[in-house]
Design a protein around this motif. Structure first.
Motif, PDB file in Angstrom:
ATOM      1  N   LEU A  28       0.849  -1.190   0.000  1.00 33.42           N
ATOM      2  CA  LEU A  28       0.000   0.000   0.000  1.00 33.42           C
ATOM      3  C   LEU A  28       0.884   1.239   0.000  1.00 33.42           C
ATOM      4  N   GLN A  32      -5.159   4.318   3.826  1.00 35.06           N
ATOM      5  CA  GLN A  32      -6.201   3.307   3.655  1.00 35.06           C
ATOM      6  C   GLN A  32      -7.529   4.031   3.449  1.00 35.06           C
ATOM      7  N   MET A  45     -10.761  -0.228  -3.089  1.00 35.21           N
ATOM      8  CA  MET A  45     -10.478  -1.072  -1.930  1.00 35.21           C
ATOM      9  C   MET A  45     -11.767  -1.677  -1.383  1.00 35.21           C
ATOM     10  N   SER A  48     -10.542  -4.188   2.922  1.00 35.26           N
ATOM     11  CA  SER A  48     -10.089  -3.735   4.241  1.00 35.26           C
ATOM     12  C   SER A  48     -11.250  -3.815   5.221  1.00 35.26           C
ATOM     13  N   ASN A  49     -10.947  -3.586   6.499  1.00 36.79           N
ATOM     14  CA  ASN A  49     -11.973  -3.582   7.547  1.00 36.79           C
ATOM     15  C   ASN A  49     -12.228  -2.164   8.054  1.00 36.79           C
ATOM     16  N   ASN A  50     -11.995  -1.197   7.190  1.00 42.32           N
ATOM     17  CA  ASN A  50     -12.117   0.222   7.535  1.00 42.32           C
ATOM     18  C   ASN A  50     -13.588   0.645   7.441  1.00 42.32           C
ATOM     19  N   THR A  55      -9.847   5.933   8.887  1.00 43.80           N
ATOM     20  CA  THR A  55      -8.380   5.889   8.894  1.00 43.80           C
ATOM     21  C   THR A  55      -7.768   7.097   8.190  1.00 43.80           C
ATOM     22  N   SER A 240      -8.865  -1.826  15.377  1.00 44.12           N
ATOM     23  CA  SER A 240      -8.252  -1.820  14.050  1.00 44.12           C
ATOM     24  C   SER A 240      -9.258  -1.870  12.907  1.00 44.12           C
ATOM     25  N   LYS A 241     -10.533  -1.913  13.228  1.00 48.78           N
ATOM     26  CA  LYS A 241     -11.548  -1.897  12.174  1.00 48.78           C
ATOM     27  C   LYS A 241     -12.229  -0.515  12.157  1.00 48.78           C
ATOM     28  N   ASN A 349      -9.873 -10.045  -0.960  1.00 49.54           N
ATOM     29  CA  ASN A 349      -9.073 -11.056  -0.266  1.00 49.54           C
ATOM     30  C   ASN A 349      -9.531 -12.476  -0.577  1.00 49.54           C
ATOM     31  N   THR A 368     -17.107   0.085   3.238  1.00 41.41           N
ATOM     32  CA  THR A 368     -16.874   1.250   4.072  1.00 41.41           C
ATOM     33  C   THR A 368     -18.021   2.226   3.899  1.00 41.41           C
TER      34      THR A 368
END
Length: 395
Positions: A28, A32, A45, A48-50, A55, A240-241, A349, A368
């Protein structure tokens, strides 16, 4: 035999590299976000878990910068000794209030939180009832605890009852489940789990890593979604999400929190969360609480993507989460599809056995609240194009 022989014998990754379908460690080169720069190219994207899109939020970034200037870059020690700042105390208080519990313990990663909580609470004479598809950190935590672990079939609560009936009388019992299962996006049946917990005098832990900012009227997670906050003994998760940083938490009663702080080896012997992370997490939490429309919009975003996939004949595993698992069935096909998606400008993924049953490989996509309909439509068109190449479309 040489201890490192297993390393020499491991060829799976190199075989995938040789075929040009190795899918991991893409680099990356930007923040993010819903669109990123990855290995020199624009990618939509959806991997991701954003979930809350925080972020890259300027307010979250500024909070981290300000805290670094005021507190420095780290705490140089564990929470137990010199590593507790007022930011730790404030974040724990705010998380406890948000999740409807008396207290909250924070740790440096979500993985560490499961290790630290379960290994402190459960011991050699106790039993842990674990859904077979719980996160890997829960499995490692069960090993660290030395408690007896009994696995029940995924989302099969009749099987849970059969297993719990084998526990010796007088033993401590902890039932552990993911709230939303990270690979499939499936939601646990919390009312049934609470019913079983009460029937057998057990305690209940819910890993809400993928639920904060996602479920519930205010985004407080699975317990709020089902209106069962008082019946869940331990609510654990990660920053982290949706909370856009790194770290983990366990919200629980004050006496349990105090016990964890004084008995959890992963907590006592780990350096504490850095000031920048604490401040950014607090700001992300403040934004989620003050902008509840972000939570409701996330469902709209995911529902829109589901409709896009359905219209294009793409089969997926349905659910309520901002995770949509798309069937690709076989490992080499899955890896090849991910490579083509990446080349066409979509990052997602691959999920292969043992994370899925044999013959049921998936591409895990996640969304997101700041994704636009234009981005999602473009991504769906690319997925449909690639799936057509591989004969995976249903119509």
């Amino acid at each position: 035999m040489d201890l490192f022989q297993k390393c020499k014998d491991y060829t799976t990754a190199n075989e995938a590299r040789a075929l040009g379908i190795y899918p991991y460690f893409h680099v990356l080169e930007s923040k993010q976000d819903t669109e990123v720069c990855m290995e020199g190219g624009r990618k939509i994207m959806i991997g991701s878990n954003n979930y809350q899109g925080l972020t890259s939020d300027p307010r979250v970034i500024e909070a981290a910068v300000k805290a670094t200037k005021e507190y420095g870059t780290g705490c140089s020690g564990s929470r137990f000794l010199n590593g507790t700042t007022d930011l730790h105390v404030l974040l724990e208080k705010e998380m406890a209030e948000f999740l409807g519990k008396e207290d909250c313990v924070t740790m440096s990663t979500g993985f560490q939180t499961n290790l630290g909580v379960i290994s402190a609470i459960a011991g050699r004479k106790d039993y842990i009832l674990c859904d077979k598809e719980n996160h890997a950190s829960i499995y490692d935590a069960c090993k660290l605890s030395y408690a007896t672990m009994l696995r029940f079939n995924h989302l099969d609560y009749d099987d849970l009852e059969r297993k719990i009936q084998t526990v010796p009388e007088g033993a401590g019992i902890l039932i552990v489940t993911d709230g939303i299962f990270s690979m499939s996006g499936e939601l646990c049946d919390l009312p049934r789990l609470v019913e079983i917990k009460k029937k057998y005098g057990a305690r209940l832990m819910v890993d809400d890593a993928h639920c904060i900012g996602v479920l519930g009227k205010t985004g407080a997670g699975t317990a709020e979604h089902f209106n069962l906050t008082d019946d869940v003994d331990l609510i654990v998760g990660t920053f982290s999400k949706s909370l856009a940083t790194i770290g983990g938490y366990c919200a629980c009663s004050s006496e349990v929190a105090d016990f964890i702080r004084h008995n959890s080896r992963p907590f006592i012997f780990s350096a504490s969360i850095a000031p920048a992370t604490l401040a950014a997490t607090r700001e992300a939490l403040r934004i989620i609480k003050s902008e509840p429309e972000r939570v409701s919009n996330l469902k709209k975003v995911t529902d829109y993507m589901r409709s896009c996939l359905s219209e294009r004949g793409i089969k997926y595993l349905d659910g309520q989460a901002p995770i949509i698992a798309i069937y690709t069935y076989e490992p080499e096909v899955t890896l090849s599809v991910c490579k083509r998606l990446f080349e066409e400008g979509v990052y997602a993924n691959p999920v292969l056995p043992p994370a899925t049953p044999v013959g049921q490989c998936l591409i895990r996509t996640a969304y997101t609240t700041t994704h636009t309909e234009a981005q999602l439509s473009e991504a769906a068109d690319i997925i449909a194009k690639v799936f057509k190449e591989f004969g995976l479309l249903e119509k």
